[in-house]
Design a protein around this motif. Structure first.
Motif, PDB file in Angstrom:
ATOM      1  N   TYR A  95      43.656  84.302  54.702  1.00 56.08           N
ATOM      2  CA  TYR A  95      42.410  84.847  55.506  1.00 56.08           C
ATOM      3  C   TYR A  95      42.473  86.362  55.061  1.00 56.08           C
ATOM      4  O   TYR A  95      43.172  87.069  54.822  1.00 56.08           O
ATOM      5  N   THR A 151      33.068  82.978  52.185  1.00 55.42           N
ATOM      6  CA  THR A 151      33.385  82.306  53.351  1.00 55.42           C
ATOM      7  C   THR A 151      33.773  81.159  53.416  1.00 55.42           C
ATOM      8  O   THR A 151      33.188  80.133  52.784  1.00 55.42           O
ATOM      9  N   ALA A 152      34.311  80.624  54.488  1.00 58.02           N
ATOM     10  CA  ALA A 152      34.911  78.985  54.495  1.00 58.02           C
ATOM     11  C   ALA A 152      33.620  78.580  54.875  1.00 58.02           C
ATOM     12  O   ALA A 152      33.101  78.989  56.052  1.00 58.02           O
ATOM     13  N   HIS A 170      32.974  75.658  56.208  1.00 60.62           N
ATOM     14  CA  HIS A 170      32.985  74.811  57.753  1.00 60.62           C
ATOM     15  C   HIS A 170      33.370  76.003  58.946  1.00 60.62           C
ATOM     16  O   HIS A 170      32.815  75.109  59.907  1.00 60.62           O
ATOM     17  N   THR A 171      33.716  76.906  58.809  1.00 58.08           N
ATOM     18  CA  THR A 171      34.293  77.725  59.854  1.00 58.08           C
ATOM     19  C   THR A 171      33.599  79.136  59.733  1.00 58.08           C
ATOM     20  O   THR A 171      33.473  79.883  60.700  1.00 58.08           O
ATOM     21  N   GLY A 172      32.860  79.612  58.338  1.00 60.45           N
ATOM     22  CA  GLY A 172      32.564  81.130  58.405  1.00 60.45           C
ATOM     23  C   GLY A 172      33.776  82.143  58.683  1.00 60.45           C
ATOM     24  O   GLY A 172      33.486  83.143  58.400  1.00 60.45           O
ATOM     25  N   ILE A 173      34.765  81.641  58.147  1.00 57.93           N
ATOM     26  CA  ILE A 173      36.012  82.574  58.096  1.00 57.93           C
ATOM     27  C   ILE A 173      36.154  83.203  56.870  1.00 57.93           C
ATOM     28  O   ILE A 173      35.824  82.640  55.797  1.00 57.93           O
ATOM     29  N   ASP A 193      48.773  81.839  57.602  1.00 57.83           N
ATOM     30  CA  ASP A 193      47.648  81.439  56.999  1.00 57.83           C
ATOM     31  C   ASP A 193      47.723  81.474  55.410  1.00 57.83           C
ATOM     32  O   ASP A 193      46.646  80.889  54.780  1.00 57.83           O
TER      33      ASP A 193
END
Length: 166
Positions: free
Chosen positions: A93, A122-123, A125-128, A158
């Motif tokens: 992250y 940015t991931a 599927h999650t926007g992380i 993580d």
């Protein structure tokens, strides 16, 4: 022939690498190693060249004549080779200070960072926010590898670390 490390920076545009390669060739230079990147509209390059000592000043003048190109250079020497080279892919992250934390862990073990390439993304599927890096390392002791892995995993749950073939 002497070795020189040259760093270049300019607003990116088509044909820039060709202009640089032409200048190097015209002045008897041999292009040994390089890293070229386009980052946020800027062309950035690191070149390792062999150039006849008497032609280096001419080459620098030719490169400085390329529109909007800035450069630095230094004479180099052949460095001692490490016992083992490793390459890792790291994903975690994104957070402030992460590169400092990673480099501190590696340096504390006496390992040299030979290559470091990173990206922010940015991931899907999650926007992380994710930090991705490929890290090339030169080890001076074979026991450093296990210590390195344990040290990097200590940065957080993580973190995902994959050894790449090299």
């Amino acid at each position: 022939m002497l070795r020189y490390l040259i760093t270049l920076q300019a607003p990116d545009r088509k044909g820039l690498v060709e202009q640089i390669a032409h200048a190097v060739s015209r002045h008897g230079g041999n292009w040994l190693d390089s890293e070229l990147r386009h980052i946020d509209g800027i062309f950035a390059a690191i070149l390792l060249l062999e150039v006849p000592a008497l032609r280096m000043d001419e080459l620098i003048e030719a490169l400085e004549c390329i529109d909007s190109l800035t450069l630095t250079y230094a004479k180099t020497s052949v460095a001692l080779k490490p016992i083992k080279r490793l390459s890792y892919s790291l994903v975690a992250y994104d957070r402030p200070g992460l590169v400092l934390d990673i480099s501190n862990k590696i340096n504390a073990l006496g390992i040299n960072i030979e290559q470091f390439s990173s990206q922010y993304e940015t991931a899907g599927h999650t926007g992380i926010a994710l930090f991705r890096a490929t890290i090339g390392l030169g080890l001076t002791d074979l026991t450093q590898e296990d210590q390195l892995v344990a040290s990097l995993y200590a940065l957080g749950d993580d973190l995902v670390l994959d050894r790449l073939s090299r």
